[in-house]
Design an enzyme around this catalytic site. Structure first.
Site, mmCIF file in Angstrom:
data_model
loop_
_atom_site.group_PDB
_atom_site.id
_atom_site.type_symbol
_atom_site.label_atom_id
_atom_site.label_comp_id
_atom_site.label_asym_id
_atom_site.label_seq_id
_atom_site.Cartn_x
_atom_site.Cartn_y
_atom_site.Cartn_z
ATOM 1 N N ASP A 16 2.421 -2.697 4.859
ATOM 2 C CA ASP A 16 3.555 -2.346 3.994
ATOM 3 C C ASP A 16 4.486 -3.551 3.841
ATOM 4 O O ASP A 16 5.083 -3.764 2.781
ATOM 5 C CB ASP A 16 4.329 -1.156 4.590
ATOM 6 C CG ASP A 16 5.081 -0.347 3.539
ATOM 7 O OD1 ASP A 16 5.099 -0.756 2.368
ATOM 8 O OD2 ASP A 16 5.655 0.692 3.900
ATOM 9 N N HIS A 207 8.357 7.934 7.910
ATOM 10 C CA HIS A 207 8.158 6.549 7.427
ATOM 11 C C HIS A 207 9.407 6.206 6.614
ATOM 12 O O HIS A 207 9.564 6.661 5.488
ATOM 13 C CB HIS A 207 6.884 6.541 6.576
ATOM 14 C CG HIS A 207 6.570 5.262 5.882
ATOM 15 N ND1 HIS A 207 5.457 4.498 6.189
ATOM 16 C CD2 HIS A 207 7.169 4.621 4.853
ATOM 17 C CE1 HIS A 207 5.401 3.444 5.385
ATOM 18 N NE2 HIS A 207 6.428 3.494 4.556
ATOM 19 N N HIS A 209 12.147 3.633 4.960
ATOM 20 C CA HIS A 209 12.621 2.324 4.498
ATOM 21 C C HIS A 209 14.143 2.321 4.676
ATOM 22 O O HIS A 209 14.789 3.367 4.640
ATOM 23 C CB HIS A 209 12.192 2.096 3.044
ATOM 24 C CG HIS A 209 10.722 1.813 2.924
ATOM 25 N ND1 HIS A 209 10.220 0.545 2.741
ATOM 26 C CD2 HIS A 209 9.647 2.634 3.012
ATOM 27 C CE1 HIS A 209 8.897 0.598 2.700
ATOM 28 N NE2 HIS A 209 8.514 1.852 2.866
ATOM 29 N N CYS A 240 7.914 -1.933 -1.446
ATOM 30 C CA CYS A 240 6.730 -1.488 -2.185
ATOM 31 C C CYS A 240 6.781 -2.126 -3.556
ATOM 32 O O CYS A 240 7.817 -2.084 -4.223
ATOM 33 C CB CYS A 240 6.713 0.041 -2.301
ATOM 34 S SG CYS A 240 5.381 0.659 -3.347
HETATM 35 P P1 HMG Z 1 -6.914 1.902 -12.047
HETATM 36 O O1 HMG Z 1 -6.677 0.643 -12.802
HETATM 37 O O2 HMG Z 1 -6.557 3.195 -12.680
HETATM 38 O O3 HMG Z 1 -8.412 1.989 -11.461
HETATM 39 O O4 HMG Z 1 -6.119 1.780 -10.665
HETATM 40 P P2 HMG Z 1 -9.812 1.868 -12.106
HETATM 41 O O5 HMG Z 1 -10.695 2.807 -11.331
HETATM 42 O O6 HMG Z 1 -9.718 2.009 -13.589
HETATM 43 O O7 HMG Z 1 -10.231 0.362 -11.727
HETATM 44 C C1 HMG Z 1 -9.615 -0.763 -12.291
HETATM 45 C C2 HMG Z 1 -10.224 -2.016 -11.655
HETATM 46 O O8 HMG Z 1 -9.886 -2.069 -10.273
HETATM 47 C C3 HMG Z 1 -11.739 -2.056 -11.708
HETATM 48 O O9 HMG Z 1 -12.126 -3.421 -11.754
HETATM 49 C C4 HMG Z 1 -12.126 -1.465 -10.382
HETATM 50 O O10 HMG Z 1 -13.399 -1.866 -9.961
HETATM 51 C C5 HMG Z 1 -11.082 -2.029 -9.469
HETATM 52 P P3 HMG Z 1 -12.669 -4.099 -13.100
HETATM 53 O O11 HMG Z 1 -13.822 -3.247 -13.521
HETATM 54 O O12 HMG Z 1 -11.523 -4.017 -14.073
HETATM 55 O O13 HMG Z 1 -13.027 -5.478 -12.675
HETATM 56 N N1 HMG Z 1 -10.810 -1.167 -8.313
HETATM 57 C C6 HMG Z 1 -10.836 -1.569 -7.035
HETATM 58 N N2 HMG Z 1 -11.087 -2.771 -6.481
HETATM 59 C C7 HMG Z 1 -11.030 -2.843 -5.135
HETATM 60 N N3 HMG Z 1 -10.725 -1.796 -4.343
HETATM 61 C C8 HMG Z 1 -10.459 -0.585 -4.867
HETATM 62 C C9 HMG Z 1 -10.517 -0.453 -6.263
HETATM 63 N N4 HMG Z 1 -10.315 0.591 -7.088
HETATM 64 C C10 HMG Z 1 -10.505 0.136 -8.346
HETATM 65 N N5 HMG Z 1 -10.155 0.423 -4.069
HETATM 66 C C11 HMG Z 1 -5.937 2.242 -8.331
HETATM 67 C C12 HMG Z 1 -6.139 2.826 -9.704
HETATM 68 C C13 HMG Z 1 -5.651 3.400 -7.386
HETATM 69 C C14 HMG Z 1 -7.203 1.518 -7.907
HETATM 70 C C15 HMG Z 1 -4.732 1.253 -8.385
HETATM 71 O O14 HMG Z 1 -3.648 1.907 -8.977
HETATM 72 C C16 HMG Z 1 -4.329 0.745 -7.043
HETATM 73 O O15 HMG Z 1 -5.057 -0.001 -6.395
HETATM 74 N N6 HMG Z 1 -3.108 1.141 -6.576
HETATM 75 C C17 HMG Z 1 -2.636 0.784 -5.260
HETATM 76 C C18 HMG Z 1 -1.173 0.457 -5.312
HETATM 77 C C19 HMG Z 1 -0.683 0.123 -3.923
HETATM 78 O O16 HMG Z 1 -1.411 -0.382 -3.088
HETATM 79 N N7 HMG Z 1 0.603 0.387 -3.664
HETATM 80 C C20 HMG Z 1 1.209 0.096 -2.414
HETATM 81 C C21 HMG Z 1 0.742 0.999 -1.306
HETATM 82 S S1 HMG Z 1 1.561 2.574 -1.293
HETATM 83 C C22 HMG Z 1 3.023 2.299 -0.431
HETATM 84 O O17 HMG Z 1 3.356 1.176 -0.140
HETATM 85 C C23 HMG Z 1 3.822 3.484 0.011
HETATM 86 C C24 HMG Z 1 3.713 3.781 1.509
HETATM 87 O O18 HMG Z 1 4.155 2.698 2.288
HETATM 88 C C25 HMG Z 1 4.562 5.008 1.842
HETATM 89 C C26 HMG Z 1 5.960 4.887 1.242
HETATM 90 O O19 HMG Z 1 6.769 4.080 1.699
HETATM 91 O O20 HMG Z 1 6.175 5.622 0.285
HETATM 92 C C27 HMG Z 1 2.269 4.116 1.911
HETATM 93 MG MG MG Z 2 6.245 2.260 2.666
#
Ligand code: HMG
Ligand code: MG
Length: 302
Positions: A16, A207, A209, A240
């Site tokens: 994070d 969790h 912040h 984030c």
């Molecule tokens: P999308 O663009 O809708 O996904 O994203 P897609 O299925 O259309 O794929 C798009 C491209 O990404 C494709 O590649 C996929 O292969 C690739 P391309 O064909 O264009 O070359 N792809 C991946 N590559 C590697 N690993 C994967 C993956 N999935 C697709 N797993 C998606 C949807 C969910 C993938 C995207 O929105 C995403 O990765 N989001 C993550 C955002 C994130 O990490 N945010 C921070 C974490 S959450 C947080 O911090 C909160 C937390 O701390 C709690 C709090 O405080 O609230 C947990």
């Molecule tokens: Mg967080």
């Protein structure tokens, strides 16, 4: 007032925290940080995320970091997973635990994982099933559990709904996240009570912040309810990328200082934790974002 006698902290700094850094943090530095955290006594570390590198390039070295860790017996290594593609990649790295992450507000769900809450649950269901079939523990995070950067206040009923949906698809632990750090103790307690309608007290965590400086009072409010598991971030790293203006998680150093002062055991050596926080802060060329670390480092210097 009876507080828990022991608390488990999950340090989420490597994930994070470092997911939010603009400059590049080499895998070797992340690995060194994780080693320092486990040597300080952390028993669970959120190492990285297997998300799309187009969305979060900072975590593109996920497999390299997982492969580089010298695993310590008794320590759990967890990783975030947003979909089946992420799970397949994560499983190759042999995590002890995966974290599926949804939101209590629709707009944050869209911005963070590009789908609605309902779609996210559909997407997570096979992920949870496949992980559990391999014996990997499944934790969840409910983001924006009290406030959303796009929708404002979030009602506890929203948390209850997402907790129920997570429970229905087989999630084993429910993390309640104040993503943007707007919560205050009573509102956080209401969000926790909502999660507790579907998960036992031993299966929920907070969790927080620290954007508005409320993370410690919110932690105390949870301890009063008997909640004993929290996420925190060494040196207060983080934020984030999809929640502009939100600061890092509450600093692990600050939580440990408070808990030890209350006679609550964490198994963590505060001095070694301060050293870990100083290590990563020095690399990032800034001071630890922790009041306790600042005070103790000043005392050491003087
Ligand atoms: P999308 O663009 O809708 O996904 O994203 P897609 O299925 O259309 O794929 C798009 C491209 O990404 C494709 O590649 C996929 O292969 C690739 P391309 O064909 O264009 O070359 N792809 C991946 N590559 C590697 N690993 C994967 C993956 N999935 C697709 N797993 C998606 C949807 C969910 C993938 C995207 O929105 C995403 O990765 N989001 C993550 C955002 C994130 O990490 N945010 C921070 C974490 S959450 C947080 O911090 C909160 C937390 O701390 C709690 C709090 O405080 O609230 C947990
Ligand atoms: Mg967080």
């Amino acid at each position: 007032m009876k507080y828990p006698s022991k608390v488990k902290l999950v340090d989420v700094g490597p994930r994070d925290g470092l997911q939010n850094e603009k400059g590049e943090v080499p895998a070797a530095v992340k690995i060194e940080l994780i080693h320092r955290l486990q040597d300080a006594g952390l028993t669970e570390i959120e190492v990285t995320s297997f998300v799309s590198p187009k969305w979060v390039p900072q975590m593109a070295d996920n497999a390299e970091v997982m492969a580089g860790i010298h695993r310590k017996p008794g320590v759990r290594y967890s990783v975030l997973v947003p979909n089946m593609k992420g799970l397949e990649a994560a499983l190759a790295s042999k995590p002890d635990e995966i974290v599926v992450f949804g939101a209590a507000s629709e707009k944050f769900s869209q911005r963070n994982i590009n789908c609605s809450i309902a779609e996210s649950i559909e997407r997570f269901a096979p992920v949870v099933e496949a992980a559990r079939a391999k014996g990997v523990f499944v934790r969840s995070a409910i983001s924006t559990a009290v406030g959303c950067p796009y929708e404002g206040d979030v009602a506890p009923e929203r948390v209850e709904m997402v907790a129920r949906l997570f429970k229905e698809i087989g999630v084993q632990h429910c993390g309640v996240a104040d993503t943007i750090g707007v919560g205050t103790p009573r509102r956080v307690q209401a969000a926790m009570e909502a999660a507790l309608k579907h998960f036992a007290i031993d299966d929920v965590s907070g969790h927080f912040h620290d954007t508005y400086g409320q993370a410690l009072p919110n932690t105390l409010a949870c301890l009063e309810m008997g909640i004993w598991q929290f996420d925190s971030s060494v040196a207060g790293l983080g934020g984030c990328p999809y929640a502009k203006g939100a600061t890092g998680n509450v600093a692990t150093e600050d939580v440990v200082y408070m808990l030890h002062g209350m006679g609550i055991d964490t198994g963590i050596d505060l001095d070694r934790l301060i050293d870990a926080g100083k290590f990563i802060s020095d690399f990032l060329q800034r001071k630890p974002n922790s009041r306790a670390a600042t005070a103790i480092l000043n005392k050491r210097a003087g």
